[in-house]
Each structure stands twice: as structure tokens, then as C-alpha cells.
Design a protein around this motif. Structure first.
Motif, PDB file in Angstrom:
ATOM      1  N   ASP A   1       8.454   4.676  -0.885  1.00  0.00           N
ATOM      2  CA  ASP A   1       9.125   3.573  -0.927  1.00  0.00           C
ATOM      3  C   ASP A   1       9.455   2.835   0.402  1.00  0.00           C
ATOM      4  O   ASP A   1       9.471   1.785   0.580  1.00  0.00           O
ATOM      5  CB  ASP A   1      10.370   3.837  -1.745  1.00  0.00           C
ATOM      6  N   ASP A   2       9.279   3.737   1.495  1.00  0.00           N
ATOM      7  CA  ASP A   2       9.588   3.475   2.768  1.00  0.00           C
ATOM      8  C   ASP A   2       8.099   3.359   3.722  1.00  0.00           C
ATOM      9  O   ASP A   2       7.709   4.395   3.820  1.00  0.00           O
ATOM     10  CB  ASP A   2      10.338   4.487   3.467  1.00  0.00           C
TER      11      ASP A   2
ATOM     12  N   LEU B   1       0.728  -1.307   0.076  1.00  0.00           N
ATOM     13  CA  LEU B   1       0.072   0.086  -0.028  1.00  0.00           C
ATOM     14  C   LEU B   1       0.857   1.331   0.129  1.00  0.00           C
ATOM     15  O   LEU B   1       0.547   2.268  -0.657  1.00  0.00           O
ATOM     16  CB  LEU B   1      -0.815  -0.058   1.187  1.00  0.00           C
ATOM     17  N   SER B   2       1.881   1.177   0.670  1.00  0.00           N
ATOM     18  CA  SER B   2       2.963   2.275   0.937  1.00  0.00           C
ATOM     19  C   SER B   2       3.472   2.567  -0.586  1.00  0.00           C
ATOM     20  O   SER B   2       3.351   3.947  -0.887  1.00  0.00           O
ATOM     21  CB  SER B   2       3.848   2.120   1.782  1.00  0.00           C
TER      22      SER B   2
ATOM     23  N   SER C   1       3.778   5.132   7.015  1.00  0.00           N
ATOM     24  CA  SER C   1       3.003   4.936   8.515  1.00  0.00           C
ATOM     25  C   SER C   1       2.995   6.106   9.425  1.00  0.00           C
ATOM     26  O   SER C   1       2.088   6.630   9.990  1.00  0.00           O
ATOM     27  CB  SER C   1       3.698   3.839   9.476  1.00  0.00           C
ATOM     28  N   ARG C   2       3.883   6.876   9.370  1.00  0.00           N
ATOM     29  CA  ARG C   2       4.283   8.162  10.291  1.00  0.00           C
ATOM     30  C   ARG C   2       3.206   9.066   9.524  1.00  0.00           C
ATOM     31  O   ARG C   2       2.641   9.990  10.329  1.00  0.00           O
ATOM     32  CB  ARG C   2       5.781   8.647  10.042  1.00  0.00           C
TER      33      ARG C   2
END
Length: 345
Positions: free
Chosen positions: A287-288, A280-281, A293-294
Motif C-alpha cells: 500500500d505504501d 505497481l506497488s 521502493s525500499r
């Protein structure tokens, strides 16, 4: 001609259901989403939430809402029955059936039932606007940072009421197309309001086409790491000029708006699929996964995993309550729908 008499708000089956839930549940912690959103502390952490707040004198909802710093998103409020008072003292004003109030992000929320009335029922929608909606969110009349639109005799009240009901109906469903249908009805409401507000204006606010083109480019390429320079080049502007126009017409920076669009899409995917967080990211241009999430937590106050689990729990609980209600609720004549307004289709 006002068509308020064409239906009786007291026959709204949703209100009767809320009253029933309030009567049998004793603590806010036990309330389901339909009722929890009516009390302080509810986390408006999704793109679109809608409902109705039926305040009755001396009832469990008969208290003032006070959010000094407002909310992250927008809220539009339609009074259905009775009257409410917004703000206090010289800044206060009363809203009655057909009146709308629009609270921008961070504008203070201070409102409750007007003392001279036994009730204040109001429908509301919490939302994050799409970029091209901005000109529709600036009404002529405003007070203390919020916009006001008074009911006019030539505007069908039942049409606005129906649209508010449909927004809630579609927003309650988990699939992506239903969310799009909810936004479609909300867009109709905002266009309706903008048209009424502009009736006395001589000029209209039009978003620069280059800003719309930049928004379209970003929306179609959420998975690509487009820079402001690349976006500006695409619409034949300098980066500084694009940033200026973006803030003027959209109200935020290019990167901030892009991140918001990415998070909205990510929330939709999390609600309707089991796509791994890492995948999903990448789908939304990060890419990270840890950085994704942050950013997600910054927008929603929770991690992607927690958001998915909470969304699934809400769906399961809602389906369980519908099943339970089908066995325990007696059928009542005359409360299946509001006369002249089809809220089931």
C-alpha cells in the motif's frame, strides 16, 4: 555417442560478433550489454541474464574471475570449447566441452582459462530459481560449494548447447511471454541435468505438496497481504511447521520468498509497461509506494524508476545496434548458423 563433432563452435555468429566488438571498442564503459556482462562490475540486476564468454589466450577476456562472496543469484556454466580451471590448488578442477558447473548464491567464483589450452569458451545463465526447482539444483558431485556435472557419452551435447542459446535469445526480448519462454528453456536444462545427476541415485528428493500449495497460493495472490498464519491455515499446517518446511525445501523463509516473487513480477512489469510506481506497488501487495521502493532497492540495488529507465535504455540501444549492424556488417558465407543446430528458430 558424443555429438560434439556435429558442429563447429568457431562458427558461432555470436562469438564472431563479440570478437568484432572487442576489437573496435577500447574501454569497458563503452561496451554494450552483450560485452559488458563479460567484465567485472556488471550489475546482474534482472531475473535472467545469459551469454557466452569466448576466452582466447592473450585476449581481452583472458583473466580470472574472482568473486569471493559469489553472487545473489545462481549461475550455470556450460563449457563449449577449450578448457577452464575452477578454483586453485587442491580444490581446483578442469572443465572441458560438455561439462557443467552450477554456482549457488554466495558460493565463491574463481575461474579462468586452463593454462594448457588456447581457449575456454563457455555459455552461462544467471537466474533466480522458482520454488519448485530446488530439488533439481542439488547435483551429486560438488566441490568447494559448487556443483559439477561431467559430460556423458549418452547425452547429446548439441541439445544442451541449443537450449543455452535459446535461453539467451528469449531473455533478450522485452515482452513477458518471451521471458517465460526463456525460463521454460532453463527449466528444461535443469531437468536435463537433474536427471543425469540422479542416474546413480536410489532415491529422489520430492518437495512436500503442502509447500508447493503454499507457493501456488502466494504466486496467485501477490497483490494481497497474506500473512504466514493465513498461508499456513490454507495448507493445514501450523505457521512454525510451514516455516520449517519452507526453509527445508525452498531454502528461504515464506516472507522472503514472497517478497522475491513480488519483485520478480514488478521487474517484469517495469520492463514492458508504463504503469505508475504507485499503481505497481499496489499490484504487488504494498500500500505504501515508498516501502515498495525500499524493498525493490534491497533486491536490485536501484529504485523502480531507475530500473525502468535502464531497461528502456538497454532496449533502445540494442535495437539501434542491430540497425547499425545491418548496414555496416558484411554478410559472410558459412557464419550464419552453427551446422546442425538451429539457433534462429
Amino acid at each position: 555417442m558424443d555429438d560434439h563433432s556435429y558442429f563447429d563452435p568457431a562458427q558461432d555468429p555470436q562469438v564472431q560478433r563479440i570478437f568484432s566488438k572487442l576489437a573496435y571498442r577500447t574501454t569497458p564503459q563503452n561496451y554494450d550489454t552483450e560485452v559488458a556482462a563479460l567484465f567485472p562490475g556488471f550489475e546482474f540486476d534482472v531475473r535472467l541474464v545469459a551469454g557466452i564468454t569466448p576466452i582466447e589466450r592473450g585476449g581481452p577476456l583472458d583473466f580470472n574471475i574472482d568473486r569471493p562472496n559469489g553472487m545473489r543469484g545462481w549461475i550455470i556454466n556450460l563449457t563449449v570449447d577449450g578448457a577452464g580451471r575452477i578454483f586453485e590448488g587442491d580444490e581446483s578442477f578442469i572443465v572441458e566441452p560438455g561439462d557443467l558447473v552450477l554456482f549457488p548464491p554466495e558460493a565463491r567464483h574463481l575461474y579462468g582459462r586452463e593454462e594448457g589450452h588456447d581457449k575456454w569458451w563457455h555459455r552461462w545463465i544467471y537466474f533466480q530459481p522458482r520454488a519448485f526447482w530446488k530439488p533439481w539444483l542439488e547435483w551429486e558431485e560438488q566441490a568447494n560449494g559448487v556443483y559439477i556435472l561431467r559430460h556423458r557419452e549418452d547425452v547429446p551435447f548439441s541439445e544442451l548447447f541449443r537450449l543455452f542459446v535459446e535461453v539467451e535469445k528469449w531473455a533478450d526480448l522485452a515482452d513477458g511471454l518471451s521471458v517465460d519462454l526463456a525460463f521454460n528453456r532453463l527449466e528444461h536444462i535443469l531437468l536435463f541435468c537433474a536427471r543425469m545427476s540422479r542416474a546413480s541415485k536410489k532415491t529422489e528428493v520430492v518437495i512436500d505438496e503442502r509447500v508447493l500449495s503454499a507457493c501456488s497460493l502466494i504466486s496467485k495472490n501477490l497483490d494481497k497481504p497474506l500473512t504466514v498464519n493465513e498461508i499456513a491455515s490454507h495448507v493445514c499446517l501450523s505457521p512454525s511447521r510451514l516455516s520449517h518446511l519452507f526453509r527445508k525445501y525452498v531454502g528461504t523463509g515464506v516472507v522472503q520468498w514472497r517478497d522475491g516473487q513480488r519483485m520478480q513480477y514488478a521487474m517484469q512489469v517495469l520492463r514492458v509497461s508504463n504503469v505508475p510506481i504507485k499503481a505497481l506497488s499496489q499490484m504487488v501487495g504494498y500500500d505504501d509506494p515508498l516501502y515498495f521502493s525500499r524493498v525493490f532497492r534491497r533486491h536490485t540495488n536501484m529504485s523502480p524508476r531507475t530500473f525502468r529507465e535502464r531497461s528502456l535504455a538497454l532496449i533502445v540501444r540494442a535495437e539501434g545496434e542491430k540497425l547499425q549492424d545491418s548496414f555496416s556488417q558484411p554478410t559472410q558465407q558459412g557464419t550464419a548458423q552453427i551446422p546442425q543446430i538451429d539457433i534462429q528458430s
